[in-house]
Design a protein around this motif. Structure first.
Motif, PDB file in Angstrom:
ATOM      1  N   TYR A  31       4.897   3.932  -3.772  1.00  0.00           N
ATOM      2  CA  TYR A  31       5.105   3.661  -5.200  1.00  0.00           C
ATOM      3  C   TYR A  31       3.855   4.112  -5.963  1.00  0.00           C
ATOM      4  O   TYR A  31       2.727   3.824  -5.552  1.00  0.00           O
ATOM      5  CB  TYR A  31       5.317   2.171  -5.461  1.00  0.00           C
ATOM      6  CG  TYR A  31       6.517   1.560  -4.780  1.00  0.00           C
ATOM      7  CD1 TYR A  31       7.718   1.409  -5.454  1.00  0.00           C
ATOM      8  CD2 TYR A  31       6.433   1.102  -3.466  1.00  0.00           C
ATOM      9  CE1 TYR A  31       8.820   0.828  -4.832  1.00  0.00           C
ATOM     10  CE2 TYR A  31       7.520   0.526  -2.836  1.00  0.00           C
ATOM     11  CZ  TYR A  31       8.715   0.399  -3.519  1.00  0.00           C
ATOM     12  OH  TYR A  31       9.790  -0.176  -2.912  1.00  0.00           O
ATOM     13  N   TYR A  32       4.072   4.789  -7.089  1.00  0.00           N
ATOM     14  CA  TYR A  32       2.941   5.133  -7.958  1.00  0.00           C
ATOM     15  C   TYR A  32       3.467   5.496  -9.339  1.00  0.00           C
ATOM     16  O   TYR A  32       4.655   5.781  -9.528  1.00  0.00           O
ATOM     17  CB  TYR A  32       2.120   6.293  -7.376  1.00  0.00           C
ATOM     18  CG  TYR A  32       2.838   7.612  -7.310  1.00  0.00           C
ATOM     19  CD1 TYR A  32       2.716   8.557  -8.330  1.00  0.00           C
ATOM     20  CD2 TYR A  32       3.639   7.943  -6.209  1.00  0.00           C
ATOM     21  CE1 TYR A  32       3.368   9.779  -8.275  1.00  0.00           C
ATOM     22  CE2 TYR A  32       4.286   9.165  -6.145  1.00  0.00           C
ATOM     23  CZ  TYR A  32       4.146  10.078  -7.173  1.00  0.00           C
ATOM     24  OH  TYR A  32       4.785  11.282  -7.118  1.00  0.00           O
ATOM     25  N   ALA A  37      -1.615   8.155 -11.369  1.00  0.00           N
ATOM     26  CA  ALA A  37      -2.040   8.535 -10.021  1.00  0.00           C
ATOM     27  C   ALA A  37      -2.014  10.056  -9.846  1.00  0.00           C
ATOM     28  O   ALA A  37      -1.335  10.781 -10.581  1.00  0.00           O
ATOM     29  CB  ALA A  37      -1.145   7.869  -8.982  1.00  0.00           C
ATOM     30  N   ASP A  38      -2.748  10.512  -8.854  1.00  0.00           N
ATOM     31  CA  ASP A  38      -2.797  11.932  -8.519  1.00  0.00           C
ATOM     32  C   ASP A  38      -1.682  12.230  -7.516  1.00  0.00           C
ATOM     33  O   ASP A  38      -1.765  11.855  -6.342  1.00  0.00           O
ATOM     34  CB  ASP A  38      -4.168  12.274  -7.936  1.00  0.00           C
ATOM     35  CG  ASP A  38      -4.353  13.769  -7.735  1.00  0.00           C
ATOM     36  OD1 ASP A  38      -3.389  14.517  -7.971  1.00  0.00           O
ATOM     37  OD2 ASP A  38      -5.464  14.179  -7.350  1.00  0.00           O
ATOM     38  N   ALA A  39      -0.638  12.911  -7.964  1.00  0.00           N
ATOM     39  CA  ALA A  39       0.514  13.176  -7.102  1.00  0.00           C
ATOM     40  C   ALA A  39       0.158  14.077  -5.933  1.00  0.00           C
ATOM     41  O   ALA A  39       0.819  14.030  -4.888  1.00  0.00           O
ATOM     42  CB  ALA A  39       1.639  13.797  -7.921  1.00  0.00           C
ATOM     43  N   SER A  40      -0.876  14.898  -6.067  1.00  0.00           N
ATOM     44  CA  SER A  40      -1.247  15.788  -4.961  1.00  0.00           C
ATOM     45  C   SER A  40      -1.684  14.999  -3.742  1.00  0.00           C
ATOM     46  O   SER A  40      -1.497  15.449  -2.601  1.00  0.00           O
ATOM     47  CB  SER A  40      -2.354  16.741  -5.410  1.00  0.00           C
ATOM     48  OG  SER A  40      -3.538  16.025  -5.740  1.00  0.00           O
ATOM     49  N   ILE A  41      -2.267  13.814  -3.941  1.00  0.00           N
ATOM     50  CA  ILE A  41      -2.656  12.975  -2.803  1.00  0.00           C
ATOM     51  C   ILE A  41      -1.420  12.514  -2.043  1.00  0.00           C
ATOM     52  O   ILE A  41      -1.407  12.459  -0.807  1.00  0.00           O
ATOM     53  CB  ILE A  41      -3.492  11.767  -3.293  1.00  0.00           C
ATOM     54  CG1 ILE A  41      -4.799  12.248  -3.918  1.00  0.00           C
ATOM     55  CG2 ILE A  41      -3.770  10.799  -2.157  1.00  0.00           C
ATOM     56  CD1 ILE A  41      -5.660  11.130  -4.462  1.00  0.00           C
ATOM     57  N   ILE A  90      -2.037   4.084  -5.480  1.00  0.00           N
ATOM     58  CA  ILE A  90      -0.762   4.404  -4.836  1.00  0.00           C
ATOM     59  C   ILE A  90      -0.462   3.295  -3.838  1.00  0.00           C
ATOM     60  O   ILE A  90      -1.284   3.008  -2.956  1.00  0.00           O
ATOM     61  CB  ILE A  90      -0.837   5.769  -4.118  1.00  0.00           C
ATOM     62  CG1 ILE A  90      -1.195   6.877  -5.121  1.00  0.00           C
ATOM     63  CG2 ILE A  90       0.481   6.083  -3.425  1.00  0.00           C
ATOM     64  CD1 ILE A  90      -1.561   8.191  -4.464  1.00  0.00           C
ATOM     65  N   TYR A  91       0.693   2.661  -3.975  1.00  0.00           N
ATOM     66  CA  TYR A  91       1.033   1.513  -3.124  1.00  0.00           C
ATOM     67  C   TYR A  91       1.956   1.958  -1.998  1.00  0.00           C
ATOM     68  O   TYR A  91       3.013   2.570  -2.230  1.00  0.00           O
ATOM     69  CB  TYR A  91       1.714   0.428  -3.962  1.00  0.00           C
ATOM     70  CG  TYR A  91       2.134  -0.780  -3.154  1.00  0.00           C
ATOM     71  CD1 TYR A  91       1.191  -1.619  -2.591  1.00  0.00           C
ATOM     72  CD2 TYR A  91       3.488  -1.054  -2.943  1.00  0.00           C
ATOM     73  CE1 TYR A  91       1.568  -2.725  -1.843  1.00  0.00           C
ATOM     74  CE2 TYR A  91       3.875  -2.163  -2.204  1.00  0.00           C
ATOM     75  CZ  TYR A  91       2.906  -2.993  -1.651  1.00  0.00           C
ATOM     76  OH  TYR A  91       3.296  -4.076  -0.913  1.00  0.00           O
ATOM     77  N   VAL A  92       1.553   1.678  -0.749  1.00  0.00           N
ATOM     78  CA  VAL A  92       2.327   2.014   0.443  1.00  0.00           C
ATOM     79  C   VAL A  92       2.957   0.733   0.991  1.00  0.00           C
ATOM     80  O   VAL A  92       2.237  -0.223   1.322  1.00  0.00           O
ATOM     81  CB  VAL A  92       1.444   2.678   1.518  1.00  0.00           C
ATOM     82  CG1 VAL A  92       2.278   3.026   2.748  1.00  0.00           C
ATOM     83  CG2 VAL A  92       0.763   3.923   0.962  1.00  0.00           C
ATOM     84  N   HIS A  93       4.284   0.728   1.082  1.00  0.00           N
ATOM     85  CA  HIS A  93       5.020  -0.460   1.535  1.00  0.00           C
ATOM     86  C   HIS A  93       5.779  -0.137   2.820  1.00  0.00           C
ATOM     87  O   HIS A  93       6.504   0.859   2.900  1.00  0.00           O
ATOM     88  CB  HIS A  93       6.009  -0.909   0.451  1.00  0.00           C
ATOM     89  CG  HIS A  93       6.899  -2.023   0.878  1.00  0.00           C
ATOM     90  ND1 HIS A  93       6.440  -3.311   1.027  1.00  0.00           N
ATOM     91  CD2 HIS A  93       8.220  -2.049   1.204  1.00  0.00           C
ATOM     92  CE1 HIS A  93       7.439  -4.093   1.407  1.00  0.00           C
ATOM     93  NE2 HIS A  93       8.534  -3.346   1.533  1.00  0.00           N
TER      94      HIS A  93
END
Length: 483
Positions: A31-32, A37-41, A90-93
């Motif tokens: 989620y971002y 946030a930087d989408a390239s990451i 950027i949230y990683v679930h």
């Protein structure tokens, strides 16, 4: 946190992006906010690394290890996850996991570092602060690589929290000054702050006073000099100006350039600024008072020139002076609000055309045009924009008092101004120091700027823990050996 819950907490925002890994209902989701946030990451680093894992069987610990995320980035609550996303993360679930991962990112576009525009630089670093708090902290850290530089991060604002950083040298600053700043910021109960100028009005000692009691600067060298003296610096996210306190009235007429020049030139510049302040306050009121009540003070030759110049003017000196002062302020405000090139044209051409037309129409005299122009020019000499604006505002009541009471009105105005300044404080410390209380030893870096070798003691106003800036005796011995 599922997709529906994320959209609920983010009020169905349109820039929320959810990436599923491997299949539409994948076990791992990212989620971002695309605007922060930087989408390239996400696409160049996170997703390729996650695809190397068997996501249907691994747990959050394996994901955390694969991404190389520190344990401090773990998130256990939905509210915290949303808060991290609002602050560029950027949230990683991982489905079924007890916690998620918040990976820092920054895709926002910021202004590049440029030369100061409000506080012009003649000598010294050609660099100014920007609107990003971390960049400003980096600038200060770069020029002050010391472990004694302490950084306290505070948050103010109930509805829209704003990050505030408080900087000071812990081996020099008076802890009472730090406690005062910290307490005033923590006790704020407002919805949000937008700029350091707004914060300065909230935490100032007397918000009804025209005089600023906290310095605002966009120059890192001024902040570094203040920190070395024992001041406290306050940085606000989104503001290119830093607050310094406590401060005195005299410091608003000092410039960092004073320390780059030879002491004679720096002293001359400081005296000129003081003289310009008095000239700006007195010139027009003295003209009004003299022509209204004190003709006998004017020499005969000058009186004849004044009479000829005012022969066609239908207004008394008071209204004539107020008219010209208002026109000058209108031109100044128009020049400041219009685009740069147009503003310069309005200021120069407009002043010449309007001034000549007013004289020819008989609304004012040539002598008053000169006096008002000198007064306005003197108010711009102050290095601080805030103190220059204060002087221009005070000039109007001084003109009114001069027109109503003559010389007695000017004396009454200055008496009231002096009593007001003597009562002012900056973070609880006397605003008129070293005039009140009188400290002659600090005049060498107040009205004048003595040679740098004489400034071996720090300003007593800040009550620093370390009184000496350097060892004067060792410096003198080294100089004698070299010679």
């Amino acid at each position: 946190m599922d997709q529906e819950m994320a959209r609920k907490w983010l009020s169905n925002t349109g820039d929320l992006v959810v990436e599923h890994i491997d299949k539409p209902n994948g076990r791992v989701r990212l989620y971002y906010l695309s605007t922060l946030a930087d989408a390239s990451i996400v696409y160049n680093e996170l997703i390729p690394k996650l695809r190397l894992l068997p996501l249907e069987t691994v747990g959050i610990d394996e994901v955390e290890k694969q991404l190389g995320v520190a344990s401090s980035n773990r998130v256990y609550e939905v509210q915290e996850a949303v808060s991290r996303m609002i602050h560029n993360a950027i949230y990683v679930h991982v489905e079924g996991a007890a916690f998620g991962l918040a990976i820092p990112s920054d895709g926002t576009v910021g202004r590049s570092i440029q030369a100061p525009e409000v506080e012009s630089v003649v000598l010294g670093p050609q660099i100014a602060f920007v609107e990003e708090l971390n960049v400003n902290l980096c600038i200060i850290r770069k020029y002050m690589p010391t472990t004694h530089l302490f950084h306290e991060r505070l948050v103010a604002g109930t509805e829209i929290p704003v990050d505030i950083s408080v900087l000071y040298l812990e081996n020099i600053v008076d802890p009472e000054n730090v406690n005062t700043v910290r307490q005033r910021i923590q006790e704020l109960n407002v919805d949000s702050h937008l700029d350091s100028s707004i914060l300065a009005q909230y935490i100032t000692d007397n918000e009804r006073s025209l005089f600023p009691t906290l310095q605002q600067t966009e120059r890192p060298d001024r902040v570094i000099h203040g920190l070395r003296q024992g001041q406290v610096a306050i940085l606000v996210e989104g503001s290119p100006f830093v607050l310094l306190g406590p401060t005195t009235l005299l410091q608003f007429f000092q410039s960092p350039d004073d320390y780059y020049l030879r002491w004679v030139l720096a002293t001359f510049n400081r005296i000129m600024r003081m003289f310009a302040m008095i000239l700006s306050l007195l010139l027009t009121p003295v003209y009004v008072a003299t022509l209204t009540y004190h003709y006998e003070m004017i020499p005969a030759d000058l009186l004849l020139s004044l009479a000829q110049s005012r022969s066609r003017v239908p207004f008394p000196p008071l209204w004539e002076a107020l008219l010209m002062e208002i026109i000058i302020e209108l031109l100044r405000e128009a020049g400041a609000r219009l685009p740069t090139k147009v503003g310069q044209t309005i200021g120069i051409v407009g002043g010449i055309v309007i001034g000549q037309a007013i004289v020819q129409a008989g609304f004012t005299s040539n002598i008053l045009i000169i006096i008002v122009a000198l007064g306005a020019l003197s108010s711009f000499i102050a290095p601080s924009y805030m103190i220059g604006s204060t002087i221009r505002v005070i000039r109007f009541p001084m003109i009114l008092l001069a027109g109503l009471l003559g010389a007695m009105g000017i004396v009454a105005g200055f008496s009231f101004l002096a009593s007001h300044l003597l009562r002012q404080t900056s973070l609880g410390r006397p605003y008129m120091y070293p005039l009140y209380p009188v400290r002659f030893e600090d005049w060498k870096d107040g009205f004048i700027r003595a040679p740098l070798s004489s400034l071996w003691l720090r300003f007593k106003f800040f009550n620093p823990q370390q009184k000496k800036r350097f060892n004067r005796e060792q410096g003198q011995m080294k100089k004698d050996i070299d010679e």
